[in-house]
Design a protein around this motif. Structure first.
Motif, PDB file in Angstrom:
ATOM      1  N   LEU A  33       0.829  -1.204   0.000  1.00  0.00           N
ATOM      2  CA  LEU A  33       0.000   0.000   0.000  1.00  0.00           C
ATOM      3  C   LEU A  33       0.864   1.254   0.000  1.00  0.00           C
ATOM      4  N   VAL A  34       1.941   1.231   0.770  1.00  0.00           N
ATOM      5  CA  VAL A  34       2.855   2.377   0.786  1.00  0.00           C
ATOM      6  C   VAL A  34       3.447   2.605  -0.601  1.00  0.00           C
ATOM      7  N   ALA A  35       3.833   1.518  -1.274  1.00  0.00           N
ATOM      8  CA  ALA A  35       4.409   1.645  -2.611  1.00  0.00           C
ATOM      9  C   ALA A  35       3.391   2.180  -3.613  1.00  0.00           C
ATOM     10  N   ILE A  36       2.155   1.716  -3.523  1.00  0.00           N
ATOM     11  CA  ILE A  36       1.121   2.146  -4.472  1.00  0.00           C
ATOM     12  C   ILE A  36       0.800   3.626  -4.294  1.00  0.00           C
ATOM     13  N   PHE A  37       0.678   4.048  -3.035  1.00  0.00           N
ATOM     14  CA  PHE A  37       0.269   5.426  -2.752  1.00  0.00           C
ATOM     15  C   PHE A  37       1.447   6.299  -2.337  1.00  0.00           C
ATOM     16  N   PHE A  85       9.347   5.756  -1.416  1.00  0.00           N
ATOM     17  CA  PHE A  85       9.503   5.510  -2.852  1.00  0.00           C
ATOM     18  C   PHE A  85      10.427   4.319  -3.112  1.00  0.00           C
ATOM     19  N   GLY A  86      11.348   4.043  -2.182  1.00  0.00           N
ATOM     20  CA  GLY A  86      12.190   2.865  -2.333  1.00  0.00           C
ATOM     21  C   GLY A  86      11.400   1.576  -2.236  1.00  0.00           C
ATOM     22  N   ALA A  87      10.300   1.592  -1.459  1.00  0.00           N
ATOM     23  CA  ALA A  87       9.433   0.413  -1.393  1.00  0.00           C
ATOM     24  C   ALA A  87       8.853   0.092  -2.757  1.00  0.00           C
ATOM     25  N   ARG A  88       8.485   1.120  -3.508  1.00  0.00           N
ATOM     26  CA  ARG A  88       7.945   0.905  -4.852  1.00  0.00           C
ATOM     27  C   ARG A  88       8.991   0.261  -5.756  1.00  0.00           C
ATOM     28  N   VAL A  89      10.220   0.757  -5.695  1.00  0.00           N
ATOM     29  CA  VAL A  89      11.281   0.205  -6.536  1.00  0.00           C
ATOM     30  C   VAL A  89      11.523  -1.267  -6.198  1.00  0.00           C
ATOM     31  N   SER A  90      11.626  -1.574  -4.897  1.00  0.00           N
ATOM     32  CA  SER A  90      11.909  -2.951  -4.493  1.00  0.00           C
ATOM     33  C   SER A  90      10.797  -3.906  -4.902  1.00  0.00           C
ATOM     34  N   LEU A  91       9.549  -3.504  -4.708  1.00  0.00           N
ATOM     35  CA  LEU A  91       8.434  -4.390  -5.041  1.00  0.00           C
ATOM     36  C   LEU A  91       8.280  -4.556  -6.550  1.00  0.00           C
ATOM     37  N   VAL A  92       8.417  -3.470  -7.292  1.00  0.00           N
ATOM     38  CA  VAL A  92       8.275  -3.565  -8.754  1.00  0.00           C
ATOM     39  C   VAL A  92       9.363  -4.460  -9.329  1.00  0.00           C
ATOM     40  N   VAL A 231      25.624  -0.877  -9.545  1.00  0.00           N
ATOM     41  CA  VAL A 231      25.286  -1.440 -10.856  1.00  0.00           C
ATOM     42  C   VAL A 231      23.815  -1.818 -10.920  1.00  0.00           C
ATOM     43  N   GLY A 232      23.022  -1.297  -9.982  1.00  0.00           N
ATOM     44  CA  GLY A 232      21.594  -1.590  -9.963  1.00  0.00           C
ATOM     45  C   GLY A 232      20.786  -0.393 -10.398  1.00  0.00           C
ATOM     46  N   VAL A 233      19.788  -0.031  -9.593  1.00  0.00           N
ATOM     47  CA  VAL A 233      18.968   1.137  -9.897  1.00  0.00           C
ATOM     48  C   VAL A 233      19.837   2.376  -9.759  1.00  0.00           C
ATOM     49  N   PRO A 234      19.958   3.183 -10.798  1.00  0.00           N
ATOM     50  CA  PRO A 234      20.894   4.318 -10.742  1.00  0.00           C
ATOM     51  C   PRO A 234      20.354   5.451  -9.878  1.00  0.00           C
ATOM     52  N   PRO A 235      21.236   6.110  -9.101  1.00  0.00           N
ATOM     53  CA  PRO A 235      20.821   7.294  -8.360  1.00  0.00           C
ATOM     54  C   PRO A 235      20.543   8.442  -9.346  1.00  0.00           C
ATOM     55  N   PRO A 236      19.748   9.435  -8.949  1.00  0.00           N
ATOM     56  CA  PRO A 236      19.215   9.680  -7.601  1.00  0.00           C
ATOM     57  C   PRO A 236      17.891   8.969  -7.313  1.00  0.00           C
ATOM     58  N   LYS A 237      17.491   8.008  -8.161  1.00  0.00           N
ATOM     59  CA  LYS A 237      16.241   7.310  -7.903  1.00  0.00           C
ATOM     60  C   LYS A 237      16.320   6.609  -6.557  1.00  0.00           C
ATOM     61  N   PRO A 238      15.315   6.789  -5.705  1.00  0.00           N
ATOM     62  CA  PRO A 238      15.392   6.226  -4.358  1.00  0.00           C
ATOM     63  C   PRO A 238      15.172   4.717  -4.349  1.00  0.00           C
ATOM     64  N   ALA A 239      16.233   3.987  -4.097  1.00  0.00           N
ATOM     65  CA  ALA A 239      16.161   2.540  -3.901  1.00  0.00           C
ATOM     66  C   ALA A 239      16.845   2.244  -2.583  1.00  0.00           C
ATOM     67  N   TRP A 240      16.387   1.228  -1.890  1.00  0.00           N
ATOM     68  CA  TRP A 240      16.930   0.934  -0.564  1.00  0.00           C
ATOM     69  C   TRP A 240      18.413   0.586  -0.622  1.00  0.00           C
ATOM     70  N   GLY A 241      18.846  -0.091  -1.658  1.00  0.00           N
ATOM     71  CA  GLY A 241      20.268  -0.391  -1.804  1.00  0.00           C
ATOM     72  C   GLY A 241      21.089   0.860  -2.033  1.00  0.00           C
ATOM     73  N   VAL A 242      20.562   1.805  -2.811  1.00  0.00           N
ATOM     74  CA  VAL A 242      21.240   3.083  -3.034  1.00  0.00           C
ATOM     75  C   VAL A 242      21.339   3.861  -1.728  1.00  0.00           C
ATOM     76  N   MET A 243      20.275   3.825  -0.917  1.00  0.00           N
ATOM     77  CA  MET A 243      20.296   4.515   0.370  1.00  0.00           C
ATOM     78  C   MET A 243      21.371   3.927   1.287  1.00  0.00           C
ATOM     79  N   LEU A 244      21.515   2.608   1.294  1.00  0.00           N
ATOM     80  CA  LEU A 244      22.574   1.980   2.077  1.00  0.00           C
ATOM     81  C   LEU A 244      23.952   2.418   1.605  1.00  0.00           C
ATOM     82  N   SER A 245      24.115   2.489   0.297  1.00  0.00           N
ATOM     83  CA  SER A 245      25.400   2.904  -0.259  1.00  0.00           C
ATOM     84  C   SER A 245      25.711   4.360   0.093  1.00  0.00           C
TER      85      SER A 245
END
Length: 291
Positions: A33-37, A85-92, A231-245
């Motif tokens: 639900l968080v990812a959808i909305f 927004f990282g939840a959306r990336v991970s789920l998609v 080498v995954g989802v490129p920044p600045p798009k919010p992805a949880w792996g990018v946030m960790l990096s």
């Protein structure tokens, strides 16, 4: 037959679903639900920040503010918004890659198991080669070749993990093709395609669904790992792996929320997916249900 025995109470929905694992279902439903909305829930733009508000701590720590409930990163971007927004990336990426790998692996597993011969030899030698390679290392190699993007990661993870489906489905098909209903279909003149579509596929769907539920957590961790390594989802798009990096450098100087928050989100999502997968395995496997 008496009226009392003829009328049996219909089990309620609560009775039928009473053993559904509440925690993983609730977590997955909440994150979905968080990812959808996300567009409506995120309080700030996840890709842009204010440099004047860099490294703001969460609101319960001195210096924090409810305006940025979970703090800000090195560019002043809101951590909560990026998590949403990282939840959306991970789920998609996770669901799409699992579906892609499942479709490819199931189709090739059915063809390999039922047709046999050179088809089986070719498919299984490819599967053996794929499985001999470390999955994450292979994914990093492919991502470095094709370049980082969300769609490329879906294709790469699907290409890496389809072999799991192919091997398991092939084993099921080898058993099913010797069953009487398949032999009767052959005697009746059904074509190989018809037998695979009408008699084989419905009997391997349960195994594919169970494997897909168990693979979801693996794929999400793989996506986060690729994004963490750049080498995954490129920044600045919010992805949880990018946030960790982005947050790893600040971890040693006290900016713990930059890594703890996305790390907890990944752990909860993966744990919930695995627990739900275990429950589905018990429900959909006749041997485990003692039928």
């Amino acid at each position: 037959m008496s009226a009392t025995s003829a009328i049996r109470p219909t089990p309620s929905v609560a009775a039928r679903l009473g053993d559904v694992p509440i925690f993983p279902v609730a977590v997955l439903a909440f994150i979905t639900l968080v990812a959808i909305f996300a567009d409506f829930l995120a309080p700030h733009d996840p890709q842009f920040g204010n440099l004047a508000e860099r490294f703001r701590p969460p609101f319960w720590i001195a210096g924090g503010s409810i305006k940025h409930a979970l703090g800000t990163d090195h560019l002043g971007r809101d951590v909560l918004s990026r998590l949403i927004f990282g939840a959306r990336v991970s789920l998609v990426v996770g669901f799409t890659a699992v579906i892609f790998a499942g479709v490819v692996g199931t189709v090739l597993g059915i063809l390999s198991g039922y047709l046999g011969g050179w088809v089986d030899q070719v498919v299984m030698r490819i599967v053996d080669t794929w499985l001999a390679l470390p999955a994450l290392t292979f994914a990093i190699f492919l991502a470095a070749i094709v370049g980082p993007s969300e769609m490329n990661i879906v294709i790469i993870l699907g290409a890496v993990y389809w072999t799991r489906y192919a091997r398991i489905v092939r084993g099921e098909v080898l058993s099913l093709k010797e069953r009487e209903f398949v032999r009767l279909a052959i005697v009746a003149g059904a074509s190989k395609f018809t037998i695979m579509r009408r008699h084989i596929l419905p009997n391997v769907v349960n195994s594919a669904i169970v494997l897909a539920s168990l693979m979801l957590g693996v794929v999400i961790v793989a996506e986060a790992s690729l994004s963490f390594l750049g080498v995954g989802v490129p920044p600045p798009k919010p992805a949880w792996g990018v946030m960790l990096s982005d947050g790893k450098q600040g971890l040693m100087v006290g900016y713990w929320w930059l890594t703890v928050m996305p790390g907890v989100a990944i752990a909860l999502l993966v744990l919930s997916a695995n627990l739900l997968g275990d429950w589905l395995r018990v429900k959909l496997d006749p041997q485990l249900r003692q039928l």
